[in-house]
Design a protein around this motif. Structure first.
Motif, PDB file in Angstrom:
ATOM      1  N   ASP A  41      -3.556   0.326  16.238  1.00  0.00           N
ATOM      2  CA  ASP A  41      -3.328  -0.861  15.420  1.00  0.00           C
ATOM      3  C   ASP A  41      -3.256  -0.582  13.918  1.00  0.00           C
ATOM      4  OD1 ASP A  41      -3.007  -3.777  15.267  1.00  0.00           O
ATOM      5  OD2 ASP A  41      -4.939  -3.680  14.217  1.00  0.00           O
ATOM      6  N   SER A  42      -4.062   0.360  13.434  1.00  0.00           N
ATOM      7  CA  SER A  42      -4.115   0.581  11.978  1.00  0.00           C
ATOM      8  C   SER A  42      -2.752   0.917  11.392  1.00  0.00           C
ATOM      9  CB  SER A  42      -5.104   1.693  11.642  1.00  0.00           C
ATOM     10  OG  SER A  42      -6.410   1.268  11.931  1.00  0.00           O
ATOM     11  N   ASN A  43      -2.136   1.967  11.892  1.00  0.00           N
ATOM     12  CA  ASN A  43      -0.844   2.361  11.341  1.00  0.00           C
ATOM     13  C   ASN A  43       0.306   1.531  11.901  1.00  0.00           C
ATOM     14  OD1 ASN A  43      -1.535   4.226   9.366  1.00  0.00           O
ATOM     15  ND2 ASN A  43      -1.813   5.828  10.889  1.00  0.00           N
ATOM     16  N   GLN A  44       0.068   0.846  13.018  1.00  0.00           N
ATOM     17  CA  GLN A  44       1.073  -0.103  13.505  1.00  0.00           C
ATOM     18  C   GLN A  44       1.296  -1.184  12.446  1.00  0.00           C
ATOM     19  OE1 GLN A  44      -0.189  -2.864  16.549  1.00  0.00           O
ATOM     20  NE2 GLN A  44       1.834  -2.817  17.513  1.00  0.00           N
ATOM     21  N   GLN A  45       0.209  -1.655  11.846  1.00  0.00           N
ATOM     22  CA  GLN A  45       0.317  -2.661  10.789  1.00  0.00           C
ATOM     23  C   GLN A  45       1.069  -2.100   9.584  1.00  0.00           C
ATOM     24  OE1 GLN A  45      -0.324  -5.833  11.354  1.00  0.00           O
ATOM     25  NE2 GLN A  45      -0.826  -5.062  13.395  1.00  0.00           N
ATOM     26  N   PHE A  46       0.804  -0.843   9.267  1.00  0.00           N
ATOM     27  CA  PHE A  46       1.505  -0.191   8.157  1.00  0.00           C
ATOM     28  C   PHE A  46       3.016  -0.205   8.406  1.00  0.00           C
ATOM     29  CE2 PHE A  46       3.487   3.493   6.242  1.00  0.00           C
ATOM     30  CZ  PHE A  46       3.022   3.452   4.942  1.00  0.00           C
ATOM     31  N   VAL A  47       3.418   0.265   9.583  1.00  0.00           N
ATOM     32  CA  VAL A  47       4.847   0.331   9.909  1.00  0.00           C
ATOM     33  C   VAL A  47       5.448  -1.068   9.924  1.00  0.00           C
ATOM     34  CG1 VAL A  47       6.518   0.941  11.725  1.00  0.00           C
ATOM     35  CG2 VAL A  47       4.666   2.521  11.135  1.00  0.00           C
ATOM     36  N   ARG A  48       4.743  -2.023  10.495  1.00  0.00           N
ATOM     37  CA  ARG A  48       5.262  -3.399  10.534  1.00  0.00           C
ATOM     38  C   ARG A  48       5.495  -3.955   9.131  1.00  0.00           C
ATOM     39  NH1 ARG A  48       2.140  -6.676  15.387  1.00  0.00           N
ATOM     40  NH2 ARG A  48       3.292  -5.693  17.099  1.00  0.00           N
ATOM     41  N   HIS A  49       4.540  -3.753   8.235  1.00  0.00           N
ATOM     42  CA  HIS A  49       4.688  -4.298   6.874  1.00  0.00           C
ATOM     43  C   HIS A  49       5.797  -3.590   6.093  1.00  0.00           C
ATOM     44  CE1 HIS A  49       1.475  -7.236   6.774  1.00  0.00           C
ATOM     45  NE2 HIS A  49       0.690  -6.367   7.406  1.00  0.00           N
ATOM     46  N   VAL A  50       5.893  -2.270   6.255  1.00  0.00           N
ATOM     47  CA  VAL A  50       6.954  -1.541   5.550  1.00  0.00           C
ATOM     48  C   VAL A  50       8.321  -2.020   6.029  1.00  0.00           C
ATOM     49  CG1 VAL A  50       8.062   0.710   5.233  1.00  0.00           C
ATOM     50  CG2 VAL A  50       5.581   0.496   4.981  1.00  0.00           C
ATOM     51  N   LEU A  51       8.503  -2.101   7.348  1.00  0.00           N
ATOM     52  CA  LEU A  51       9.803  -2.505   7.878  1.00  0.00           C
ATOM     53  C   LEU A  51      10.109  -3.971   7.592  1.00  0.00           C
ATOM     54  CD1 LEU A  51       9.900  -0.585  11.288  1.00  0.00           C
ATOM     55  CD2 LEU A  51      10.867   0.092   9.080  1.00  0.00           C
ATOM     56  N   MET A  53       9.138  -5.505   4.964  1.00  0.00           N
ATOM     57  CA  MET A  53       9.285  -5.598   3.508  1.00  0.00           C
ATOM     58  C   MET A  53       8.582  -6.832   2.945  1.00  0.00           C
ATOM     59  SD  MET A  53      13.290  -4.362   3.220  1.00  0.00           S
ATOM     60  CE  MET A  53      13.343  -4.336   1.436  1.00  0.00           C
ATOM     61  N   ASP A  54       7.492  -7.237   3.573  1.00  0.00           N
ATOM     62  CA  ASP A  54       6.823  -8.474   3.190  1.00  0.00           C
ATOM     63  C   ASP A  54       5.862  -8.321   2.011  1.00  0.00           C
ATOM     64  OD1 ASP A  54       4.900  -7.050   4.564  1.00  0.00           O
ATOM     65  OD2 ASP A  54       4.509  -8.601   6.054  1.00  0.00           O
ATOM     66  N   THR A  55       5.659  -7.095   1.550  1.00  0.00           N
ATOM     67  CA  THR A  55       4.809  -6.903   0.365  1.00  0.00           C
ATOM     68  C   THR A  55       5.589  -6.245  -0.774  1.00  0.00           C
ATOM     69  OG1 THR A  55       3.965  -4.796   1.202  1.00  0.00           O
ATOM     70  CG2 THR A  55       2.687  -6.773   1.740  1.00  0.00           C
TER      71      THR A  55
END
Length: 182
Positions: A41-51, A53-55
């Motif tokens: 889950d930790s890096n799944q969230q990273f990949v989700r946010h990067v892709l 582009m919500d931040t």
């Protein structure tokens, strides 16, 4: 080391240095892959946010690039984990091959396997994280989900190890007699 030239003279030393460097990178990427598998889950969230582009700055000229589908985001993340795992296995195998080279075996395959594994990391961290994540998905704009520093570090360390392995080979090959198989 030869006192006259300051160069390392033992082929075993070349194999040892190359094996230790390859093994260090193998250990690192194996731990990264294991961490991504066991703490999905930790890096799944990273990949989700990067892709997604919500931040980022949410510039309309760039936001069309965003991938909002969690299925596509998760597929990309699983592909990253698979790539890391394969690279780790290749580098672990290469490390074992360097060990065989220490006992007088050929180091040709060890050098080839190290090259493949290190290039896999350079493609993942250079093309994947720095180019695609950093530029295409504007990861550099995110204060919270910016992995460019870590990606650059892995890219550079992998490149340095790759260069050293091949420079050591070139240094060693200068001294090998014509007709030698390694």
């Amino acid at each position: 080391m030869s006192e006259r030239t300051g160069r390392i003279r033992s082929p075993r030393t070349y194999s040892a240095v190359s094996g230790v460097l390859t093994g260090t990178i193998a250990l690192y990427i194996a731990l990264v892959a294991l961490g991504n598998i066991t703490d999905f889950d930790s890096n799944q969230q990273f990949v989700r946010h990067v892709l997604a582009m919500d931040t980022t700055f949410k510039d309309d000229d760039l936001m069309w690039r965003a991938i909002k589908s969690t299925a596509l985001q998760d597929t990309a993340y699983v592909a990253i984990i698979v790539w890391e795992s394969v690279a780790a296995l290749v580098l672990l195998a290469a490390t074992a091959m360097w060990g065989v080279g220490l006992r007088g075996g050929s180091v040709h395959r060890a050098r080839q396997a190290s090259t493949v594994g290190l290039l896999m990391l350079m493609v993942l961290f250079g093309a994947g994280f720095i180019a695609i994540g950093g530029e295409w998905f504007a990861m550099w704009q995110s204060k919270q989900w910016n992995g460019l520093e870590a990606a650059t570090r892995v890219f550079l360390i992998s490149g340095i190890v790759l260069l050293l392995i091949h420079l050591l080979a070139a240094e060693r090959d200068e001294r090998i007699e014509p007709g030698s198989t390694d």
